[in-house]
Design a protein around this motif. Structure first.
Motif, PDB file in Angstrom:
ATOM      1  N   HIS A 159      10.814   2.535   3.274  1.00 44.06           N
ATOM      2  CA  HIS A 159       9.401   2.261   2.547  1.00 44.06           C
ATOM      3  C   HIS A 159       8.672   3.692   2.847  1.00 44.06           C
ATOM      4  CE1 HIS A 159      10.022  -1.780   1.713  1.00 44.06           C
ATOM      5  NE2 HIS A 159      10.225  -2.250   3.115  1.00 44.06           N
ATOM      6  N   ILE A 160       8.966   4.420   3.643  1.00 48.52           N
ATOM      7  CA  ILE A 160       8.423   5.873   3.929  1.00 48.52           C
ATOM      8  C   ILE A 160       8.990   6.772   3.254  1.00 48.52           C
ATOM      9  CG2 ILE A 160       7.464   7.372   5.712  1.00 48.52           C
ATOM     10  CD1 ILE A 160       7.565   4.631   7.603  1.00 48.52           C
ATOM     11  N   VAL A 161      10.373   7.004   3.376  1.00 49.15           N
ATOM     12  CA  VAL A 161      11.105   8.235   2.838  1.00 49.15           C
ATOM     13  C   VAL A 161      10.737   8.556   1.535  1.00 49.15           C
ATOM     14  CG1 VAL A 161      13.230   7.116   2.043  1.00 49.15           C
ATOM     15  CG2 VAL A 161      13.366   9.155   3.188  1.00 49.15           C
ATOM     16  N   SER A 162      10.291   7.960   0.387  1.00 44.90           N
ATOM     17  CA  SER A 162      10.101   8.304  -0.722  1.00 44.90           C
ATOM     18  C   SER A 162       8.818   9.254  -0.794  1.00 44.90           C
ATOM     19  CB  SER A 162       9.886   7.190  -1.789  1.00 44.90           C
ATOM     20  OG  SER A 162       8.880   6.275  -1.450  1.00 44.90           O
ATOM     21  N   GLY A 163       8.012   9.024   0.406  1.00 44.02           N
ATOM     22  CA  GLY A 163       6.645   9.868   0.271  1.00 44.02           C
ATOM     23  C   GLY A 163       7.137  11.270   0.595  1.00 44.02           C
ATOM     24  N   LEU A 164       8.411  11.654   0.836  1.00 43.44           N
ATOM     25  CA  LEU A 164       8.537  13.090   1.182  1.00 43.44           C
ATOM     26  C   LEU A 164       8.604  13.557  -0.167  1.00 43.44           C
ATOM     27  CD1 LEU A 164      11.555  12.794   3.680  1.00 43.44           C
ATOM     28  CD2 LEU A 164       9.016  13.383   4.198  1.00 43.44           C
ATOM     29  N   SER A 165       8.855  13.129  -1.373  1.00 44.88           N
ATOM     30  CA  SER A 165       8.915  13.842  -2.469  1.00 44.88           C
ATOM     31  C   SER A 165       7.517  13.655  -3.369  1.00 44.88           C
ATOM     32  CB  SER A 165       9.876  13.301  -3.429  1.00 44.88           C
ATOM     33  OG  SER A 165       9.771  12.110  -3.404  1.00 44.88           O
ATOM     34  N   SER A 166       6.638  13.135  -2.589  1.00 45.35           N
ATOM     35  CA  SER A 166       5.317  13.291  -3.006  1.00 45.35           C
ATOM     36  C   SER A 166       4.703  14.264  -3.842  1.00 45.35           C
ATOM     37  CB  SER A 166       4.072  12.584  -2.256  1.00 45.35           C
ATOM     38  OG  SER A 166       2.751  12.432  -2.887  1.00 45.35           O
ATOM     39  N   ASP A 167       4.029  14.325  -4.976  1.00 46.19           N
ATOM     40  CA  ASP A 167       3.276  15.483  -5.550  1.00 46.19           C
ATOM     41  C   ASP A 167       2.284  16.019  -4.790  1.00 46.19           C
ATOM     42  OD1 ASP A 167       5.126  15.509  -7.634  1.00 46.19           O
ATOM     43  OD2 ASP A 167       3.628  14.076  -8.928  1.00 46.19           O
ATOM     44  N   TYR A 168       1.509  15.307  -3.699  1.00 41.74           N
ATOM     45  CA  TYR A 168       0.452  15.686  -2.854  1.00 41.74           C
ATOM     46  C   TYR A 168       1.180  15.878  -1.483  1.00 41.74           C
ATOM     47  CZ  TYR A 168      -2.402  13.246  -6.158  1.00 41.74           C
ATOM     48  OH  TYR A 168      -2.836  12.758  -7.500  1.00 41.74           O
ATOM     49  N   ALA A 169       0.888  17.250  -1.100  1.00 42.84           N
ATOM     50  CA  ALA A 169       1.427  17.822   0.233  1.00 42.84           C
ATOM     51  C   ALA A 169       0.998  17.105   1.414  1.00 42.84           C
ATOM     52  CB  ALA A 169       0.797  19.390   0.242  1.00 42.84           C
ATOM     53  N   ALA A 213       0.913  -1.329  -0.057  1.00 37.05           N
ATOM     54  CA  ALA A 213       0.172  -0.086   0.054  1.00 37.05           C
ATOM     55  C   ALA A 213       0.678   1.295  -0.100  1.00 37.05           C
ATOM     56  CB  ALA A 213      -0.823  -0.091   1.389  1.00 37.05           C
ATOM     57  N   SER A 214       2.013   1.144   0.600  1.00 32.06           N
ATOM     58  CA  SER A 214       3.050   2.302   0.653  1.00 32.06           C
ATOM     59  C   SER A 214       3.479   2.710  -0.657  1.00 32.06           C
ATOM     60  CB  SER A 214       4.169   1.934   1.383  1.00 32.06           C
ATOM     61  OG  SER A 214       5.109   1.278   0.738  1.00 32.06           O
ATOM     62  N   ILE A 215       3.275   2.116  -1.754  1.00 31.88           N
ATOM     63  CA  ILE A 215       3.391   2.476  -3.231  1.00 31.88           C
ATOM     64  C   ILE A 215       2.321   2.338  -4.111  1.00 31.88           C
ATOM     65  CG2 ILE A 215       5.972   1.867  -3.060  1.00 31.88           C
ATOM     66  CD1 ILE A 215       5.286  -0.723  -4.448  1.00 31.88           C
ATOM     67  N   SER A 216       1.175   2.392  -3.488  1.00 32.41           N
ATOM     68  CA  SER A 216      -0.097   2.603  -4.179  1.00 32.41           C
ATOM     69  C   SER A 216      -0.076   3.573  -4.968  1.00 32.41           C
ATOM     70  CB  SER A 216      -1.279   2.388  -3.297  1.00 32.41           C
ATOM     71  OG  SER A 216      -2.532   2.653  -3.966  1.00 32.41           O
ATOM     72  N   ARG A 217      -1.020   3.600  -6.106  1.00 31.65           N
ATOM     73  CA  ARG A 217      -1.139   4.781  -6.798  1.00 31.65           C
ATOM     74  C   ARG A 217      -2.118   5.697  -6.109  1.00 31.65           C
ATOM     75  NH1 ARG A 217      -4.655   3.227 -12.437  1.00 31.65           N
ATOM     76  NH2 ARG A 217      -6.345   2.024 -11.041  1.00 31.65           N
ATOM     77  N   TYR A 218      -3.021   5.324  -5.143  1.00 28.35           N
ATOM     78  CA  TYR A 218      -3.975   6.071  -4.493  1.00 28.35           C
ATOM     79  C   TYR A 218      -3.307   6.749  -3.155  1.00 28.35           C
ATOM     80  CZ  TYR A 218      -6.835   3.349  -7.310  1.00 28.35           C
ATOM     81  OH  TYR A 218      -7.487   2.778  -8.487  1.00 28.35           O
ATOM     82  N   PRO A 219      -3.421   8.282  -3.242  1.00 29.10           N
ATOM     83  CA  PRO A 219      -2.587   8.964  -2.113  1.00 29.10           C
ATOM     84  C   PRO A 219      -3.278   8.320  -0.644  1.00 29.10           C
ATOM     85  CG  PRO A 219      -2.955  10.306  -4.062  1.00 29.10           C
ATOM     86  CD  PRO A 219      -3.650   9.073  -4.181  1.00 29.10           C
ATOM     87  N   ASP A 220      -4.488   8.378  -0.741  1.00 32.00           N
ATOM     88  CA  ASP A 220      -5.099   8.025   0.533  1.00 32.00           C
ATOM     89  C   ASP A 220      -4.660   6.622   1.289  1.00 32.00           C
ATOM     90  OD1 ASP A 220      -6.759   9.997   0.800  1.00 32.00           O
ATOM     91  OD2 ASP A 220      -8.494   9.078   0.114  1.00 32.00           O
ATOM     92  N   ASP A 221      -4.352   5.645   0.391  1.00 34.43           N
ATOM     93  CA  ASP A 221      -3.807   4.443   0.877  1.00 34.43           C
ATOM     94  C   ASP A 221      -2.396   4.470   1.160  1.00 34.43           C
ATOM     95  OD1 ASP A 221      -6.282   3.406  -0.013  1.00 34.43           O
ATOM     96  OD2 ASP A 221      -5.529   2.415  -1.882  1.00 34.43           O
ATOM     97  N   GLN A 222      -1.682   5.552   0.620  1.00 30.66           N
ATOM     98  CA  GLN A 222      -0.064   5.680   0.988  1.00 30.66           C
ATOM     99  C   GLN A 222      -0.081   6.285   2.352  1.00 30.66           C
ATOM    100  OE1 GLN A 222       2.240   7.900  -1.735  1.00 30.66           O
ATOM    101  NE2 GLN A 222       1.173   7.040  -3.544  1.00 30.66           N
ATOM    102  N   MET A 223      -1.059   7.239   2.694  1.00 32.40           N
ATOM    103  CA  MET A 223      -0.959   7.997   3.870  1.00 32.40           C
ATOM    104  C   MET A 223      -1.263   6.874   4.987  1.00 32.40           C
ATOM    105  SD  MET A 223      -2.294  11.929   3.258  1.00 32.40           S
ATOM    106  CE  MET A 223      -3.957  11.387   2.477  1.00 32.40           C
ATOM    107  N   ILE A 224      -2.346   6.051   4.732  1.00 38.78           N
ATOM    108  CA  ILE A 224      -2.787   5.013   5.689  1.00 38.78           C
ATOM    109  C   ILE A 224      -1.640   4.176   5.910  1.00 38.78           C
ATOM    110  CG2 ILE A 224      -4.218   3.052   6.304  1.00 38.78           C
ATOM    111  CD1 ILE A 224      -6.527   4.476   4.730  1.00 38.78           C
ATOM    112  N   ALA A 225      -0.765   3.673   5.060  1.00 36.24           N
ATOM    113  CA  ALA A 225       0.384   2.707   4.977  1.00 36.24           C
ATOM    114  C   ALA A 225       1.494   3.192   5.813  1.00 36.24           C
ATOM    115  CB  ALA A 225       0.569   2.382   3.655  1.00 36.24           C
ATOM    116  N   PHE A 226       1.891   4.595   5.502  1.00 36.70           N
ATOM    117  CA  PHE A 226       3.009   5.325   5.962  1.00 36.70           C
ATOM    118  C   PHE A 226       2.502   5.174   7.803  1.00 36.70           C
ATOM    119  CE2 PHE A 226       3.928   8.024   2.113  1.00 36.70           C
ATOM    120  CZ  PHE A 226       4.467   6.862   1.701  1.00 36.70           C
TER     121      PHE A 226
END
Length: 353
Positions: A267-277, A240-253
């Motif tokens: 598995h979390i650090v790549s989320g820092l560069s997400s296009d979604y704030a 889920a941490s690499i899902s294409r759905y932002p909501d799923d990523q946030m829950i997973a992190f």
């Protein structure tokens, strides 16, 4: 199995290497993965077992070299928390209960006992959960009455709290509520089974992980399993941490960081560069939860954002990171026009060490 090993001709990606890939490559990887794909989960799980050899260059989330928390600022934060108990907004009152049990403040019992009688179910649920987390013996009598609350979610929280206080007469009911027709009841049951910390719950959670069709509940079950140390939950959260759905990523992190195991940081650090704030801010907070300050710059960037949701998440991230050099930024958020942002800032200040 270690990250970077080859199995059957396929290279197992390390999260540390994925972080360094070009943006377009990471996007392609995310788009190709769906939650529940066992293959992707197994490939990425290897890095949790092995850990990343190259750690963060920014050091741990806290440091003795930083200035102490100003007593006056801490006093302001405590007053803001106290005002939240009587907020006209039920969500703020419920959030205040969460803050009390997360910080385990010495005078938490009084506000929690009062909130057990709140007119809104969301507040009673949060208060019962807090009473259970803190094992408040003085809450036993009102909690016993709440076993028959008109709201099913509140009943689940009351059973959880009674179990934590040693009264397990009603605990078997949680097996039934895990299959309740109401998606919120199922999700809250899963969450609280994980918080009970008893491995015996794995027996009923694993079959539900396979049977559940609602993605949000499925992830809550996975979170509960990971809290209990079961790899079935870890596999799903990694996917889920690499899902294409932002909501799923946030829950997973957030779920991955729950047990405070630093090995999941890759598995979390790549989320820092997400296009979604919001995704980046949740990743910053999750990294703080596992003792890393990688997300400090991201959190500071959104302290003055126009969106109150982003300011709230920035405050929560700064609280999880715990660096006292965030005091000035949090002092500003303590004056925010949004009550929930102010409460999040107060909680963050009280969490600074």
């Amino acid at each position: 199995m270690r990250a970077g090993d080859s199995r059957g001709g396929r290279q197992i990606p390390s999260p540390c290497r994925v972080q360094g890939q070009k943006r377009t490559e990471r996007q392609a990887m995310r788009a190709s993965v769906r939650i529940g794909k066992t293959t992707a989960a197994m490939l990425l799980l290897a890095a949790v077992v092995a850990g990343c050899s190259a750690g963060s260059s920014r050091g741990p989330a806290t440091s003795a070299a930083r200035p102490p928390v100003a007593p006056a600022l801490r006093g302001q934060a405590l007053r803001e928390l106290e005002s939240a108990y009587a907020s006209p907004d039920a969500v703020v009152r419920a959030h205040a209960m969460e803050v009390l049990h997360e910080l385990a403040l010495p005078d938490a019992a009084g506000p929690i006992l009062a909130a057990l009688r709140d007119r809104e179910a969301i507040v009673r649920f949060a208060a019962a959960t807090a009473a259970g987390e803190l094992r408040l013996a003085e809450a036993r009598e009102p909690l016993l009455a709440m076993i028959n609350d008109k709201d099913a979610n509140v009943r689940v929280a009351a059973i959880f709290a009674m179990h934590r206080l040693g009264d397990t007469r009603f605990s078997r009911t949680l097996e039934q509520t895990l299959t309740d027709p109401d998606v919120n009841v199922r999700g809250n049951t899963a969450m609280l089974l994980g918080r009970l910390g008893e491995r015996s719950a794995v027996r009923i959670l694993v079959p539900r992980l396979r049977a559940e069709r609602e993605v949000r509940v499925k992830l809550q079950i996975a979170e509960a399993l990971w809290m209990l140390g079961d790899e079935n939950g870890l596999k799903m959260l990694v996917a889920a941490s690499i899902s294409r759905y932002p909501d799923d990523q946030m829950i997973a992190f957030t779920a991955l960081a729950g047990p405070h195991d630093q090995r999941v940081a890759g598995h979390i650090v790549s989320g820092l560069s997400s296009d979604y704030a919001e995704v980046a801010l949740v990743a910053a907070r999750a990294l703080g939860m596992v003792g890393r300050a990688d997300g400090m710059q991201v959190a500071m960037k959104y302290v003055t954002a126009g969106d109150p949701r982003q300011r709230l998440l920035a405050a929560r991230a700064l609280g999880a990171i715990g660096r006292t050099d965030a005091q000035q930024a949090l002092a500003g958020l303590l004056k925010d026009k949004s009550a929930d942002v102010r409460l999040s800032a107060a909680a963050a200040i009280l969490a600074l060490r």
